[in-house]
Design a protein around this motif. Structure first.
Motif: not given
Length: 416
Positions: A57-74
């Protein structure tokens, strides 16, 4: 204790200038294959994002953050990894990186909610950055006169992963109806890649440093803080927002807005990977032609494609063609030369640190690209999201390109 990497440049010029052997090429191919797996890993979550969104039940923006948050780790790992390379062997840093992103991928499949899932996703990026930084450093050392072409070879292997990952992931989801299965498969594959590298790739490949073009190297900056690096850092931020705005949320756009099936979405995304195959050619362009010309035209193409992808025709064949063009122009030329010119802005002795700066800035911006484009799409629609985040930012990139001082870059001398 100083690493072997720092000691090797003291060896004789004859040894450092010796032709690359077939064994070294074979070992480099193994490294490229491991990076293809890295690419597969990155492509999986955007493909399953719609399924994750439905289940939790995630929102669209939260889903987008999950999709690209790995780049914060990078981004977090980029500069520290550059310093680690001065103290540990490249092979050690490489293996640690693969272990981290493979474990993070596995754990993502067993997440209980947003908090632990975002932590696992960020952790995968840390490992991916470590691997990417090492592989770029190895390539730049062995192919000092043709660094952009060498980076192109790395991105070529990314193209292989970008094709295989969505196709295999889409097949696994369609067969088992379980979004967790691809994560488990690719996580386990990462540990298999570690074993292969341990058995087949020697220090002769990972720690060797080739001689640079001395005359060209003298034109590079002696310090990391210089005009060209600052400008390229800004361009890398723009590149990260554009590239990961597409990679992070374009599959969700296809599935939720255009109502593509998981299999069709996987096919369109895999065609993007075929465009990435132009990376070696894109690197050659960067080595052959003027940096301002290559970068400005790349940014123009990025802006145009960003508009067409989210506002143009909706048919699968047209979207496939646009995705192919995006892979060719943005990943095959823009990304490769942003990386290559970061390295060419400084002396060869600063290669590891320049690579770390590139990884940190591009992927740091990319970490929030999915959230931003998702938030814009939720409020203004997908067409406005593509226009604002990709097209207008690309125009800023063109303007920044005009400010570069190419006479202060370590560009190879042209033959008369």
């Amino acid at each position: 204790m100083h690493s072997t990497t720092s000691a090797l440049p003291l060896a004789g010029d004859a040894r450092r200038q010796a032709p690359i052997s077939g064994l070294e090429i074979a070992m480099f191919l193994v490294l490229l294959a491991s990076y293809a797996l890295n690419a597969m890993d990155r492509q999986i979550f955007p493909l399953i994002a719609a399924d994750v969104r439905r289940e939790f039940g995630f929102g669209l923006a939260d889903t987008g953050l999950l999709s690209t948050i790995f780049t914060l780790g990078m981004a977090v790992a980029g500069v520290p990894t550059g310093y680690l390379l001065a103290r540990l062997s490249r092979k050690t840093v490489l293996q640690i990186g693969i272990a981290i992103f493979s474990l993070g991928t596995l754990l993502t499949a067993y997440s209980h909610g947003f908090a632990d899932m975002i932590a696992y996703r960020a952790a995968t990026g840390i490992g991916e950055a470590m691997q990417l930084t090492v592989v770029i450093a190895i390539a730049a050392s062995h192919f000092a006169r043709y660094r952009a072409t060498a980076v192109g070879a790395i991105n070529f292997s990314f193209g292989i992963g970008a094709i295989v990952g969505p196709l295999l992931g889409g097949h696994l989801i369609g067969t088992e109806r379980d979004w967790r299965l691809p994560l488990v498969v690719f996580g386990v594959a990462g540990f298999a890649a570690m074993a292969l590298i341990a058995l087949t790739v020697g220090r002769r490949m990972t720690e060797n440093v080739a001689a640079a073009d001395t005359r060209a190297d003298q034109r590079g900056a002696e310090r990391m803080w210089n005009r060209n690096t600052v400008l390229r850092t800004a361009m890398s931020v723009i590149g990260g927002l554009c590239i990961y705005g597409y990679l992070g949320m374009y599959p969700t756009f296809l599935r939720e807005h255009l109502h593509y099936t998981p299999a069709d979405t996987g096919r369109v995304m895999s065609i993007f990977g075929f465009g990435v195959f132009a990376s070696i050619f894109g690197g050659w362009l960067g080595d052959r032609f003027h940096p301002k010309l290559v970068l400005s035209l790349s940014f123009v193409g990025t802006g145009l494609l960003g508009f067409l992808l989210f506002s143009g025709p909706t048919g699968i064949w047209v979207q496939s063609a646009l995705s192919f063009a995006w892979g060719l122009v943005v990943s095959g030329v823009l990304y490769v030369n942003l990386a290559g010119y970061h390295i060419k802005a400084v002396r060869a002795s600063l290669t590891n640190r320049a690579t770390g700066v590139f990884v940190t800035t591009l992927y740091g911006a990319g970490a929030f690209a999915g959230y931003i484009i998702g938030a814009i799409a939720a409020r203004l629609g997908w067409g406005s999201a593509g226009l604002l985040q990709i097209t207008l930012l690309a125009a800023v990139g063109v303007a920044l390109t005009a400010l570069l001082r190419t006479d202060r870059m370590s560009l190879p001398a042209r033959k008369p």
